[in-house]
Design an enzyme around this catalytic site. Structure first.
Site, PDB file in Angstrom:
ATOM      1  N   HIS A  48      -1.923  -5.430   1.392  1.00 10.74           N
ATOM      2  CA  HIS A  48      -3.196  -6.098   1.136  1.00 10.74           C
ATOM      3  C   HIS A  48      -2.902  -7.491   0.608  1.00 10.74           C
ATOM      4  O   HIS A  48      -1.960  -7.661  -0.164  1.00 10.74           O
ATOM      5  CB  HIS A  48      -4.011  -5.337   0.076  1.00 10.74           C
ATOM      6  CG  HIS A  48      -5.148  -6.158  -0.465  1.00 10.74           C
ATOM      7  ND1 HIS A  48      -6.357  -6.245   0.179  1.00 10.74           N
ATOM      8  CD2 HIS A  48      -5.232  -6.982  -1.548  1.00 10.74           C
ATOM      9  CE1 HIS A  48      -7.141  -7.073  -0.494  1.00 10.74           C
ATOM     10  NE2 HIS A  48      -6.487  -7.536  -1.547  1.00 10.74           N
ATOM     11  N   PHE A  60     -14.776   3.590   7.832  1.00  2.06           N
ATOM     12  CA  PHE A  60     -13.413   3.758   7.345  1.00  2.06           C
ATOM     13  C   PHE A  60     -13.310   3.714   5.819  1.00  2.06           C
ATOM     14  O   PHE A  60     -12.217   3.810   5.265  1.00  2.06           O
ATOM     15  CB  PHE A  60     -12.474   2.713   7.975  1.00  2.06           C
ATOM     16  CG  PHE A  60     -12.846   1.274   7.692  1.00  2.06           C
ATOM     17  CD1 PHE A  60     -12.434   0.648   6.521  1.00  2.06           C
ATOM     18  CD2 PHE A  60     -13.617   0.547   8.595  1.00  2.06           C
ATOM     19  CE1 PHE A  60     -12.769  -0.672   6.252  1.00  2.06           C
ATOM     20  CE2 PHE A  60     -13.957  -0.787   8.333  1.00  2.06           C
ATOM     21  CZ  PHE A  60     -13.533  -1.387   7.157  1.00  2.06           C
ATOM     22  N   GLU A  96     -10.045  -9.668  -7.789  1.00  3.94           N
ATOM     23  CA  GLU A  96      -9.069  -8.578  -7.623  1.00  3.94           C
ATOM     24  C   GLU A  96      -8.004  -8.600  -8.722  1.00  3.94           C
ATOM     25  O   GLU A  96      -7.605  -7.537  -9.215  1.00  3.94           O
ATOM     26  CB  GLU A  96      -8.408  -8.690  -6.238  1.00  3.94           C
ATOM     27  CG  GLU A  96      -9.401  -8.434  -5.107  1.00  3.94           C
ATOM     28  CD  GLU A  96      -8.850  -8.773  -3.728  1.00  3.94           C
ATOM     29  OE1 GLU A  96      -7.671  -9.207  -3.625  1.00  3.94           O
ATOM     30  OE2 GLU A  96      -9.592  -8.610  -2.736  1.00  3.94           O
ATOM     31  N   ASN A 121      -1.737  -0.308   7.084  1.00  4.33           N
ATOM     32  CA  ASN A 121      -1.115  -1.559   7.536  1.00  4.33           C
ATOM     33  C   ASN A 121      -0.254  -2.242   6.472  1.00  4.33           C
ATOM     34  O   ASN A 121      -0.108  -3.446   6.465  1.00  4.33           O
ATOM     35  CB  ASN A 121      -2.188  -2.495   8.107  1.00  4.33           C
ATOM     36  CG  ASN A 121      -3.293  -2.757   7.105  1.00  4.33           C
ATOM     37  OD1 ASN A 121      -3.156  -2.421   5.922  1.00  4.33           O
ATOM     38  ND2 ASN A 121      -4.383  -3.361   7.548  1.00  4.33           N
ATOM     39  N   LYS A 136       0.831  -1.208   0.000  1.00  2.00           N
ATOM     40  CA  LYS A 136       0.000   0.000   0.000  1.00  2.00           C
ATOM     41  C   LYS A 136       0.868   1.262   0.000  1.00  2.00           C
ATOM     42  O   LYS A 136       2.077   1.192   0.274  1.00  2.00           O
ATOM     43  CB  LYS A 136      -0.913  -0.020   1.231  1.00  2.00           C
ATOM     44  CG  LYS A 136      -1.899  -1.196   1.248  1.00  2.00           C
ATOM     45  CD  LYS A 136      -2.758  -1.142   2.496  1.00  2.00           C
ATOM     46  CE  LYS A 136      -3.743  -2.302   2.543  1.00  2.00           C
ATOM     47  NZ  LYS A 136      -4.658  -2.192   3.705  1.00  2.00           N
ATOM     48  N   TYR A 140     -12.713  -2.519  -3.134  1.00  3.11           N
ATOM     49  CA  TYR A 140     -13.175  -2.463  -1.741  1.00  3.11           C
ATOM     50  C   TYR A 140     -14.704  -2.383  -1.636  1.00  3.11           C
ATOM     51  O   TYR A 140     -15.221  -1.889  -0.625  1.00  3.11           O
ATOM     52  CB  TYR A 140     -12.528  -1.283  -1.021  1.00  3.11           C
ATOM     53  CG  TYR A 140     -11.089  -1.549  -0.586  1.00  3.11           C
ATOM     54  CD1 TYR A 140     -10.772  -2.636   0.230  1.00  3.11           C
ATOM     55  CD2 TYR A 140     -10.059  -0.694  -0.967  1.00  3.11           C
ATOM     56  CE1 TYR A 140      -9.456  -2.871   0.634  1.00  3.11           C
ATOM     57  CE2 TYR A 140      -8.742  -0.912  -0.568  1.00  3.11           C
ATOM     58  CZ  TYR A 140      -8.454  -2.011   0.238  1.00  3.11           C
ATOM     59  OH  TYR A 140      -7.159  -2.242   0.650  1.00  3.11           O
TER      60      TYR A 140
HETATM   61  P1  DAT Z   1      -7.650  -6.882   5.537  1.00  2.81           P
HETATM   62  O1  DAT Z   1      -6.835  -5.860   4.781  1.00  2.81           O
HETATM   63  O2  DAT Z   1      -6.881  -7.452   6.691  1.00  2.81           O
HETATM   64  O3  DAT Z   1      -8.263  -7.912   4.635  1.00  2.81           O
HETATM   65  P2  DAT Z   1     -10.285  -5.654   5.642  1.00  2.81           P
HETATM   66  O4  DAT Z   1     -10.499  -6.204   4.267  1.00  2.81           O
HETATM   67  O5  DAT Z   1     -11.302  -5.970   6.684  1.00  2.81           O
HETATM   68  O6  DAT Z   1      -8.850  -6.078   6.214  1.00  2.81           O
HETATM   69  O7  DAT Z   1     -10.196  -4.060   5.564  1.00  2.81           O
HETATM   70  C1  DAT Z   1      -9.528  -3.400   4.518  1.00  2.81           C
HETATM   71  C2  DAT Z   1      -8.611  -2.352   5.102  1.00  2.81           C
HETATM   72  O8  DAT Z   1      -9.403  -1.326   5.753  1.00  2.81           O
HETATM   73  C3  DAT Z   1      -7.688  -2.868   6.192  1.00  2.81           C
HETATM   74  O9  DAT Z   1      -6.487  -3.384   5.652  1.00  2.81           O
HETATM   75  C4  DAT Z   1      -7.446  -1.649   7.034  1.00  2.81           C
HETATM   76  C5  DAT Z   1      -8.767  -0.910   6.960  1.00  2.81           C
HETATM   77  N1  DAT Z   1      -9.647  -1.245   8.090  1.00  2.81           N
HETATM   78  C6  DAT Z   1     -10.370  -2.388   8.254  1.00  2.81           C
HETATM   79  N2  DAT Z   1     -11.105  -2.359   9.368  1.00  2.81           N
HETATM   80  C7  DAT Z   1     -10.849  -1.149   9.955  1.00  2.81           C
HETATM   81  C8  DAT Z   1     -11.293  -0.494  11.146  1.00  2.81           C
HETATM   82  N3  DAT Z   1     -12.189  -1.067  11.951  1.00  2.81           N
HETATM   83  N4  DAT Z   1     -10.791   0.740  11.425  1.00  2.81           N
HETATM   84  C9  DAT Z   1      -9.915   1.329  10.606  1.00  2.81           C
HETATM   85  N5  DAT Z   1      -9.462   0.788   9.461  1.00  2.81           N
HETATM   86  C10 DAT Z   1      -9.915  -0.440   9.132  1.00  2.81           C
HETATM   87 MG    MG Z   2      -9.651  -7.624   3.076  1.00  6.37          MG
END
Ligand code: DAT
Ligand code: MG
Length: 142
Positions: free
Chosen positions: A123, A61, A134, A120, A13, A53
């Site tokens: 992805h 978020f 994707e 973080n 990212k 997304y």
């Molecule tokens: P991942 O990337 O671990 O698959 P995800 O698909 O649930 O996680 O979410 C996409 C991204 O959005 C994730 O990498 C970081 C952000 N994110 C997810 N949940 C969040 C939250 N509760 N607060 C802030 N950012 C969040």
């Molecule tokens: Mg995800």
């Protein structure tokens, strides 16, 4: 054992790219034994991010996530290997970098910055269906 060779979409990212962590992430993927079969650096556009997304649309978020992800260059990779979807998720660690285990990418290299969206570093696709979807979005020619 997974019989089918899998592919997963990995993104370093914009936070990871800015911090010069592309090589470190690719090193961990290769050290694990997975193969990088596609690789590109580009600034993600909002239209494709909305597709990518879609599952998060409407969450608090979501807007900060799209804003962050379109904030600069990111490294896109397709990786290949038996079990690489779950395998890369394990390398990446938990979504919240504070909770991600030491030894994982997010656990070793990430932290909470107190922002509306977690930055973080990486992805990784979460299922075979997500991976196919994707990869189709970001590498339509593959
Ligand atoms: P991942 O990337 O671990 O698959 P995800 O698909 O649930 O996680 O979410 C996409 C991204 O959005 C994730 O990498 C970081 C952000 N994110 C997810 N949940 C969040 C939250 N509760 N607060 C802030 N950012 C969040
Ligand atoms: Mg995800």
């Amino acid at each position: 054992m997974t019989e089918q060779i899998e592919r997963s979409l990995v993104i370093v990212k914009p936070d990871g790219y800015r911090r010069g962590l592309t090589g470190e992430v690719l090193r961990r993927i290769e050290a694990k034994g997975y193969t990088v079969v596609e690789l590109a650096v580009r600034t993600p556009d909002r239209e494709r991010l909305a597709q990518h997304y879609a599952e998060h649309e409407g969450k608090p978020f979501y807007e900060p996530l799209v804003e962050f992800m379109s904030s600069g260059p990111a490294t896109f990779a397709v990786i290949e290997g038996h079990g690489c979807i779950a395998g890369f998720r394990a390398l990446a660690g938990a979504t919240n970098p504070t909770e991600a285990a030491p030894g994982s990418i997010r656990g070793d290299l990430g932290r909470d910055w107190g922002l509306k969206v977690q930055q973080n570093i990486v992805h990784g696709s979460d299922s075979a269906e997500s991976a196919a979807r994707e990869i189709g979005i970001w590498f339509p020619e593959s």
